[in-house]
Motif scaffolding. Sequence first.
Motif, PDB file in Angstrom:
ATOM      1  N   THR A   1      14.784  10.666   8.726  1.00  0.00           N
ATOM      2  CA  THR A   1      14.042   9.884   7.741  1.00  0.00           C
ATOM      3  C   THR A   1      12.580  10.270   7.805  1.00  0.00           C
ATOM      4  O   THR A   1      12.184  11.127   8.593  1.00  0.00           O
ATOM      5  N   ASP A   2      11.779   9.630   6.980  1.00  0.00           N
ATOM      6  CA  ASP A   2      10.336   9.831   6.977  1.00  0.00           C
ATOM      7  C   ASP A   2       9.733   9.053   8.160  1.00  0.00           C
ATOM      8  O   ASP A   2      10.180   7.949   8.461  1.00  0.00           O
ATOM      9  N   MET A   3       8.713   9.628   8.789  1.00  0.00           N
ATOM     10  CA  MET A   3       8.068   8.933   9.925  1.00  0.00           C
ATOM     11  C   MET A   3       7.536   7.564   9.518  1.00  0.00           C
ATOM     12  O   MET A   3       7.446   6.653  10.341  1.00  0.00           O
TER      13      MET A   3
ATOM     14  N   PHE B   1      10.540   0.188  -1.111  1.00  0.00           N
ATOM     15  CA  PHE B   1      10.359   1.313  -2.038  1.00  0.00           C
ATOM     16  C   PHE B   1       8.989   1.953  -1.820  1.00  0.00           C
ATOM     17  O   PHE B   1       8.058   1.285  -1.361  1.00  0.00           O
ATOM     18  N   SER B   2       8.881   3.220  -2.188  1.00  0.00           N
ATOM     19  CA  SER B   2       7.606   3.940  -2.112  1.00  0.00           C
ATOM     20  C   SER B   2       7.210   4.447  -3.494  1.00  0.00           C
ATOM     21  O   SER B   2       8.064   4.886  -4.264  1.00  0.00           O
ATOM     22  N   LEU B   3       5.924   4.384  -3.787  1.00  0.00           N
ATOM     23  CA  LEU B   3       5.385   4.922  -5.046  1.00  0.00           C
ATOM     24  C   LEU B   3       4.496   6.130  -4.765  1.00  0.00           C
ATOM     25  O   LEU B   3       3.588   6.447  -5.526  1.00  0.00           O
TER      26      LEU B   3
ATOM     27  N   GLY C   1       5.421  11.980  -4.608  1.00  0.00           N
ATOM     28  CA  GLY C   1       6.645  12.757  -4.837  1.00  0.00           C
ATOM     29  C   GLY C   1       7.898  11.924  -5.088  1.00  0.00           C
ATOM     30  O   GLY C   1       8.992  12.472  -5.149  1.00  0.00           O
ATOM     31  N   LYS C   2       7.774  10.614  -5.256  1.00  0.00           N
ATOM     32  CA  LYS C   2       8.978   9.787  -5.408  1.00  0.00           C
ATOM     33  C   LYS C   2       9.381   9.685  -6.900  1.00  0.00           C
ATOM     34  O   LYS C   2       8.734  10.269  -7.748  1.00  0.00           O
ATOM     35  N   HIS C   3      10.427   8.932  -7.209  1.00  0.00           N
ATOM     36  CA  HIS C   3      10.932   8.881  -8.595  1.00  0.00           C
ATOM     37  C   HIS C   3       9.851   8.467  -9.590  1.00  0.00           C
ATOM     38  O   HIS C   3       9.768   8.995 -10.695  1.00  0.00           O
TER      39      HIS C   3
ATOM     40  N   GLU D   1      16.986  -2.140   3.612  1.00  0.00           N
ATOM     41  CA  GLU D   1      17.321  -0.893   2.926  1.00  0.00           C
ATOM     42  C   GLU D   1      16.047  -0.122   2.590  1.00  0.00           C
ATOM     43  O   GLU D   1      15.198  -0.625   1.855  1.00  0.00           O
ATOM     44  N   ASP D   2      15.940   1.088   3.108  1.00  0.00           N
ATOM     45  CA  ASP D   2      14.836   1.970   2.753  1.00  0.00           C
ATOM     46  C   ASP D   2      15.256   2.757   1.515  1.00  0.00           C
ATOM     47  O   ASP D   2      16.071   3.676   1.582  1.00  0.00           O
ATOM     48  N   CYS D   3      14.676   2.364   0.371  1.00  0.00           N
ATOM     49  CA  CYS D   3      15.036   2.954  -0.925  1.00  0.00           C
ATOM     50  C   CYS D   3      13.918   3.854  -1.448  1.00  0.00           C
ATOM     51  O   CYS D   3      13.826   4.083  -2.662  1.00  0.00           O
ATOM     52  N   ALA D   4      13.078   4.356  -0.558  1.00  0.00           N
ATOM     53  CA  ALA D   4      11.954   5.203  -0.978  1.00  0.00           C
ATOM     54  C   ALA D   4      12.434   6.395  -1.797  1.00  0.00           C
ATOM     55  O   ALA D   4      11.743   6.869  -2.692  1.00  0.00           O
ATOM     56  N   GLN D   5      13.643   6.864  -1.483  1.00  0.00           N
ATOM     57  CA  GLN D   5      14.205   8.028  -2.186  1.00  0.00           C
ATOM     58  C   GLN D   5      15.333   7.606  -3.128  1.00  0.00           C
ATOM     59  O   GLN D   5      16.043   8.468  -3.645  1.00  0.00           O
ATOM     60  N   ALA D   6      15.501   6.312  -3.309  1.00  0.00           N
ATOM     61  CA  ALA D   6      16.732   5.834  -3.949  1.00  0.00           C
ATOM     62  C   ALA D   6      16.487   4.781  -5.024  1.00  0.00           C
ATOM     63  O   ALA D   6      17.146   3.737  -5.065  1.00  0.00           O
TER      64      ALA D   6
ATOM     65  N   ALA E   1       0.785  -1.239   0.000  1.00  0.00           N
ATOM     66  CA  ALA E   1       0.000   0.000   0.000  1.00  0.00           C
ATOM     67  C   ALA E   1       0.814   1.285   0.000  1.00  0.00           C
ATOM     68  O   ALA E   1       0.334   2.319  -0.454  1.00  0.00           O
ATOM     69  N   SER E   2       2.024   1.257   0.533  1.00  0.00           N
ATOM     70  CA  SER E   2       2.814   2.489   0.672  1.00  0.00           C
ATOM     71  C   SER E   2       4.256   2.130   1.021  1.00  0.00           C
ATOM     72  O   SER E   2       4.566   0.966   1.297  1.00  0.00           O
ATOM     73  N   GLY E   3       5.097   3.145   1.052  1.00  0.00           N
ATOM     74  CA  GLY E   3       6.458   2.943   1.548  1.00  0.00           C
ATOM     75  C   GLY E   3       6.432   2.565   3.019  1.00  0.00           C
ATOM     76  O   GLY E   3       7.239   1.739   3.473  1.00  0.00           O
ATOM     77  N   THR E   4       5.508   3.155   3.744  1.00  0.00           N
ATOM     78  CA  THR E   4       5.333   2.814   5.162  1.00  0.00           C
ATOM     79  C   THR E   4       4.968   1.340   5.302  1.00  0.00           C
ATOM     80  O   THR E   4       5.533   0.617   6.133  1.00  0.00           O
ATOM     81  N   ALA E   5       4.022   0.895   4.464  1.00  0.00           N
ATOM     82  CA  ALA E   5       3.624  -0.514   4.481  1.00  0.00           C
ATOM     83  C   ALA E   5       4.812  -1.413   4.118  1.00  0.00           C
ATOM     84  O   ALA E   5       4.977  -2.499   4.682  1.00  0.00           O
TER      85      ALA E   5
HETATM   86  C1  LIG Z   1       8.418   8.561   1.467  1.00  0.00           C
HETATM   87  C2  LIG Z   1       9.258   7.786   2.416  1.00  0.00           C
HETATM   88  C3  LIG Z   1       8.750   6.749   3.216  1.00  0.00           C
HETATM   89  C4  LIG Z   1       7.288   6.461   3.322  1.00  0.00           C
HETATM   90  O1  LIG Z   1       6.681   6.209   2.136  1.00  0.00           O
HETATM   91  P1  LIG Z   1       5.087   6.464   1.984  1.00  0.00           P
HETATM   92  O2  LIG Z   1       4.772   5.860   0.662  1.00  0.00           O
HETATM   93  O3  LIG Z   1       4.877   7.941   2.052  1.00  0.00           O
HETATM   94  O4  LIG Z   1       4.419   5.757   3.112  1.00  0.00           O
HETATM   95  C5  LIG Z   1       9.631   6.011   3.974  1.00  0.00           C
HETATM   96  N1  LIG Z   1      10.933   6.286   3.997  1.00  0.00           N
HETATM   97  C6  LIG Z   1      11.464   7.296   3.280  1.00  0.00           C
HETATM   98  C7  LIG Z   1      12.928   7.528   3.341  1.00  0.00           C
HETATM   99  C8  LIG Z   1      10.649   8.094   2.484  1.00  0.00           C
HETATM  100  O5  LIG Z   1      11.179   9.101   1.776  1.00  0.00           O
END
Ligand SMILES: *Cc1c(COP(=O)(O)O)cnc(C)c1O
Length: 409
Positions: free
Chosen positions: A94-96, A189-191, A194-196, A165-170, A67-71
């Motif tokens: 980092t992101d909450m 990863f996050s979609l 605002g991500k890539h 590895e949190d690659c939400a921004q990478a 569902a999300s990067g958080t998920a």
């Molecule tokens: C955006 C982000 C998340 C969370 O992703 P969501 O899709 O907004 O839940 C987690 N970690 C980092 C580093 C992010 O930039």
Amino acid sequence: MTQSTQERMTLPSDQDATGRTLGAEEIEAVAEAIRSGTLTSTKGSFTKKLEKDFAHLYGASAAHACASGTAAIHCAIAALDPEPGDEVVTTSITDMGALTPILYQGAIPVFADVDPRTLNVTAETIERVLSPRTRAIIVTHLFGNPCDMGPILALANARGIPVVEDCAQAFLTRDTTGLVGTLGAIGCFSLQQGKHITTGEGGVVVSNDAALARRMFLFINKAWGYGDANPDHYFIAPNYRISELQGACATAQLPKLEGSVRSRVDAAKRFAPQVEGLAGVTNPVVRDGTVHTYWKYALNVDPAVVPGGPAALGKRLSARGIASAPRYIQKPAFRCQVFRDQVTFGKSRWPFTLASKDAVDYAQERFPGTFAGLESVLVLPWNERYTDAHVDFIARSVRECHAEVLSGS
Ligand SMILES: *Cc1c(COP(=O)(O)O)cnc(C)c1O
């Protein structure tokens, strides 16, 4: 220069069509999903194709959409299945969404300090906070600049601690040994908008470990054993699926990822020399043999040289239409109310009640890199739709605003 003659430009924004690479391909895929009448990913074909394509792109044995990067982070923690009170080392910047899943799984986030120049965790900052209760390490490749994974993995492997590895921004970021997201046990990863690449909301997890991948798949699906001989709900788990609308959109976004990354990297290459050598201003530190994929462009602005630091520069840039973010996040994660006041479930404060004193000691002197880094970072908006004119405008603005701040005009 006076206010009235100041140059202004409207930059592409990742919050709308001006700065997103969404078009006919996404519209057609989503329309096809709707025409099919099957909007759940358990029965449709789009999300399955996304997972297959994503795994292929990363050379990973499995990818699962969620569902999300958080998920995605939540899936990773759940797959590693810590005991209540176990510790998960993470980063103060980092992101909450990378932090609350740790608490939801009953584990204690333990914050490692960061390198003040990259704002990334390092093997040294992680080692300082390891304890016998450390069950996992999460590294965030902030802004698209890879953490130095060699020493981090050496440290973690020597102690048998899995690295997430949190690659939400990478997306497509490379460390010296390969694509980030495939170097540790799990990549997230996050979609999000605002991500890539984006489907508005959404996430992906990848892993080469079949058992971890299976557990993440189950966690996304209420732990229902799809395909098993005697399926059951095996453990506590939410429904973290995406719908076929998102899956369809993502299948059209994925082939555009390489182009988007290339464009962001090219824009950074054009930009860097134009601000190189400005007193007190430093370009991102990119280690040899690595690829930074520029989710954002983070300048280091030394407040000892530039009066007022990033805030003074940011204020002048905003007058020209450049919405930069001095400090990136206003305060380190551990200063947010959820951590400061331990606000979790009812009045229980659980799982903080299980934490050692050391694990929740957020004294400022333990985080010199974090505080120094936040005081000197100026995050410039970055986008795959920037033209040379946009890039040159931002560079010219940084130079002129820098001169104004230094001269006190
Ligand atoms: C955006 C982000 C998340 C969370 O992703 P969501 O899709 O907004 O839940 C987690 N970690 C980092 C580093 C992010 O930039």
